[in-house]
Write a protein that holds these residues in place. Structure first.
Motif, PDB file in Angstrom:
ATOM      1  N   THR A   1       0.617  -1.108   0.433  1.00 41.12           N
ATOM      2  CA  THR A   1       0.272  -0.274   0.439  1.00 41.12           C
ATOM      3  C   THR A   1       0.911   1.175   0.337  1.00 41.12           C
ATOM      4  N   GLU A   2       2.107   1.394  -0.268  1.00 38.01           N
ATOM      5  CA  GLU A   2       2.980   2.484  -0.298  1.00 38.01           C
ATOM      6  C   GLU A   2       3.230   3.325  -1.184  1.00 38.01           C
ATOM      7  N   HIS A   3       3.454   2.410  -2.377  1.00 37.61           N
ATOM      8  CA  HIS A   3       3.735   2.984  -3.751  1.00 37.61           C
ATOM      9  C   HIS A   3       5.293   3.273  -3.341  1.00 37.61           C
ATOM     10  N   MET A   4       5.875   2.346  -3.125  1.00 37.99           N
ATOM     11  CA  MET A   4       7.433   2.763  -3.298  1.00 37.99           C
ATOM     12  C   MET A   4       7.673   3.419  -4.496  1.00 37.99           C
ATOM     13  N   SER A   5       9.173   3.941  -4.817  1.00 43.65           N
ATOM     14  CA  SER A   5       9.766   4.010  -5.654  1.00 43.65           C
ATOM     15  C   SER A   5      10.706   3.176  -5.476  1.00 43.65           C
ATOM     16  N   ALA A   6      11.608   3.027  -6.325  1.00 41.12           N
ATOM     17  CA  ALA A   6      12.274   2.188  -6.958  1.00 41.12           C
ATOM     18  C   ALA A   6      13.628   1.604  -6.268  1.00 41.12           C
ATOM     19  N   GLU A   7      13.962   3.656  -5.409  1.00 38.42           N
ATOM     20  CA  GLU A   7      15.060   3.675  -5.110  1.00 38.42           C
ATOM     21  C   GLU A   7      14.640   3.056  -3.168  1.00 38.42           C
ATOM     22  N   GLU A   8      13.134   3.085  -2.853  1.00 43.16           N
ATOM     23  CA  GLU A   8      12.777   3.153  -1.522  1.00 43.16           C
ATOM     24  C   GLU A   8      12.775   1.464  -1.813  1.00 43.16           C
ATOM     25  N   ILE A   9      12.779   1.356  -2.463  1.00 39.17           N
ATOM     26  CA  ILE A   9      12.928  -0.770  -2.889  1.00 39.17           C
ATOM     27  C   ILE A   9      13.850  -0.972  -2.694  1.00 39.17           C
ATOM     28  N   TYR A  10      14.515  -0.343  -3.476  1.00 43.70           N
ATOM     29  CA  TYR A  10      16.093  -1.264  -3.108  1.00 43.70           C
ATOM     30  C   TYR A  10      16.745  -0.331  -1.811  1.00 43.70           C
ATOM     31  N   LEU A  11      16.091   0.235  -1.006  1.00 41.98           N
ATOM     32  CA  LEU A  11      16.584   0.901   0.565  1.00 41.98           C
ATOM     33  C   LEU A  11      16.081  -0.411   1.425  1.00 41.98           C
ATOM     34  N   ALA A  12      15.224  -0.975   1.168  1.00 46.15           N
ATOM     35  CA  ALA A  12      14.011  -1.842   1.774  1.00 46.15           C
ATOM     36  C   ALA A  12      14.762  -3.719   1.457  1.00 46.15           C
ATOM     37  N   VAL A  13      15.009  -3.268   0.696  1.00 44.10           N
ATOM     38  CA  VAL A  13      15.445  -5.167  -0.014  1.00 44.10           C
ATOM     39  C   VAL A  13      17.134  -4.617   0.687  1.00 44.10           C
ATOM     40  N   LYS A  14      17.473  -4.203   0.720  1.00 48.03           N
ATOM     41  CA  LYS A  14      19.373  -4.162   1.456  1.00 48.03           C
ATOM     42  C   LYS A  14      19.208  -3.884   3.169  1.00 48.03           C
ATOM     43  N   ARG A  15      18.487  -3.922   3.718  1.00 49.47           N
ATOM     44  CA  ARG A  15      18.319  -3.748   5.260  1.00 49.47           C
ATOM     45  C   ARG A  15      18.465  -4.725   5.288  1.00 49.47           C
ATOM     46  N   LYS A  16      17.098  -6.134   3.811  1.00 55.16           N
ATOM     47  CA  LYS A  16      17.426  -7.570   4.638  1.00 55.16           C
ATOM     48  C   LYS A  16      18.078  -8.367   3.906  1.00 55.16           C
TER      49      LYS A  16
ATOM     50  N   SER B   1      22.112  -7.556   1.504  1.00 51.70           N
ATOM     51  CA  SER B   1      22.704  -6.637   1.802  1.00 51.70           C
ATOM     52  C   SER B   1      23.557  -6.675  -0.403  1.00 51.70           C
ATOM     53  N   ASP B   2      23.388  -8.239  -0.144  1.00 49.25           N
ATOM     54  CA  ASP B   2      24.703  -8.891  -1.546  1.00 49.25           C
ATOM     55  C   ASP B   2      23.578  -8.465  -2.684  1.00 49.25           C
ATOM     56  N   ILE B   3      22.709  -6.869  -2.672  1.00 45.90           N
ATOM     57  CA  ILE B   3      21.732  -6.687  -4.019  1.00 45.90           C
ATOM     58  C   ILE B   3      22.509  -5.255  -4.063  1.00 45.90           C
ATOM     59  N   GLY B   4      22.174  -4.905  -5.909  1.00 46.45           N
ATOM     60  CA  GLY B   4      22.310  -3.986  -6.671  1.00 46.45           C
ATOM     61  C   GLY B   4      21.792  -2.966  -6.872  1.00 46.45           C
ATOM     62  N   LEU B   5      21.726  -1.829  -7.091  1.00 43.02           N
ATOM     63  CA  LEU B   5      20.230  -1.061  -7.360  1.00 43.02           C
ATOM     64  C   LEU B   5      19.892  -1.155  -8.922  1.00 43.02           C
ATOM     65  N   ALA B   6      20.214  -1.769  -9.675  1.00 42.49           N
ATOM     66  CA  ALA B   6      20.361  -2.091 -11.085  1.00 42.49           C
ATOM     67  C   ALA B   6      19.708  -2.999 -11.089  1.00 42.49           C
ATOM     68  N   THR B   7      20.087  -4.177  -9.995  1.00 45.62           N
ATOM     69  CA  THR B   7      19.558  -5.808 -10.219  1.00 45.62           C
ATOM     70  C   THR B   7      17.393  -5.233  -9.762  1.00 45.62           C
ATOM     71  N   VAL B   8      17.681  -4.598  -8.176  1.00 41.43           N
ATOM     72  CA  VAL B   8      16.135  -4.295  -8.145  1.00 41.43           C
ATOM     73  C   VAL B   8      15.449  -3.694  -9.408  1.00 41.43           C
ATOM     74  N   TYR B   9      16.364  -2.835 -10.241  1.00 46.24           N
ATOM     75  CA  TYR B   9      15.384  -2.228 -11.388  1.00 46.24           C
ATOM     76  C   TYR B   9      15.019  -3.268 -11.915  1.00 46.24           C
ATOM     77  N   ARG B  10      15.645  -4.199 -12.802  1.00 49.71           N
ATOM     78  CA  ARG B  10      15.634  -5.041 -13.758  1.00 49.71           C
ATOM     79  C   ARG B  10      14.403  -5.824 -12.716  1.00 49.71           C
ATOM     80  N   THR B  11      14.302  -6.330 -11.558  1.00 50.50           N
ATOM     81  CA  THR B  11      13.127  -6.824 -11.377  1.00 50.50           C
ATOM     82  C   THR B  11      11.932  -6.377 -11.217  1.00 50.50           C
ATOM     83  N   LEU B  12      11.661  -4.616 -10.758  1.00 51.12           N
ATOM     84  CA  LEU B  12      10.474  -3.742 -10.795  1.00 51.12           C
ATOM     85  C   LEU B  12      10.186  -3.957 -12.271  1.00 51.12           C
ATOM     86  N   GLU B  13      11.655  -3.988 -13.682  1.00 48.77           N
ATOM     87  CA  GLU B  13      10.743  -3.893 -15.024  1.00 48.77           C
ATOM     88  C   GLU B  13       9.716  -5.207 -15.342  1.00 48.77           C
ATOM     89  N   ILE B  14      10.851  -6.357 -15.177  1.00 47.66           N
ATOM     90  CA  ILE B  14      10.348  -7.684 -15.023  1.00 47.66           C
ATOM     91  C   ILE B  14       9.171  -7.580 -14.449  1.00 47.66           C
TER      92      ILE B  14
END
Length: 147
Positions: free
Chosen positions: A38-53, A55-68
């Motif tokens: 329900t939060e309507h997060m940006s890719a950067e916000e999603i990345y930061l939330a994923v990164k907290r859990k 740490s081995d994930i990159g911003l580009a990977t999150v962008y690619r996943t969201l595009e898929i």
């Protein structure tokens, strides 16, 4: 409402059906989208939330996943007045993209689940001989907390 696990299973099946694997990075991204639906997060916000859990994930990977996920219609990519692309989990069984209320003071976003434009769509299709596939509607105003 379906549990996160059953929704993850459905998304995994949709990924596989579209020729994609559920990598650990994709799974971590999807879990954040499901948890924060329900939060309507940006890719950067999603990345930061994923990164907290994870740490081995990159911003580009999150962008690619969201595009898929956008391409296979698991999420909708939407833009509001702040210029950021935000991601909104597509609800199972929804015929159309849901509507939003956008507060011009605090930037809060609220969802409207009902399809308010069914009759308008029917009229447009008939009058203009136009086959509507979807629509998006955002009301801009001041929320009850900011009034």
């Amino acid at each position: 409402m379906k549990t996160t696990d059953s929704m993850l299973t459905k998304i995994t099946e949709k990924l596989h059906h579209s020729g994609f694997k559920l990598t650990p990075q994709r799974e971590a991204t999807i879990k954040i989208v499901l948890e924060k639906e329900t939060e309507h997060m940006s890719a950067e916000e999603i990345y930061l939330a994923v990164k907290r859990k994870n740490s081995d994930i990159g911003l580009a990977t999150v962008y690619r996943t969201l595009e898929i996920l956008t391409d296979i219609e698991v999420v909708n990519k939407i833009s509001f007045d702040d210029g950021l692309a935000r991601y909104d989990l597509k609800k199972e069984g929804d015929k159309h993209f849901h509507h939003h209320l956008l507060c011009l003071k605090c930037g809060g976003i609220e969802e409207i689940a009902e399809d308010l434009l069914e009759l308008v769509e029917q009229d447009v299709e008939k009058r203009f001989d136009f086959q509507i596939k979807d629509h998006r509607l955002t009301f801009h105003g001041i929320c009850k907390h900011c009034q």
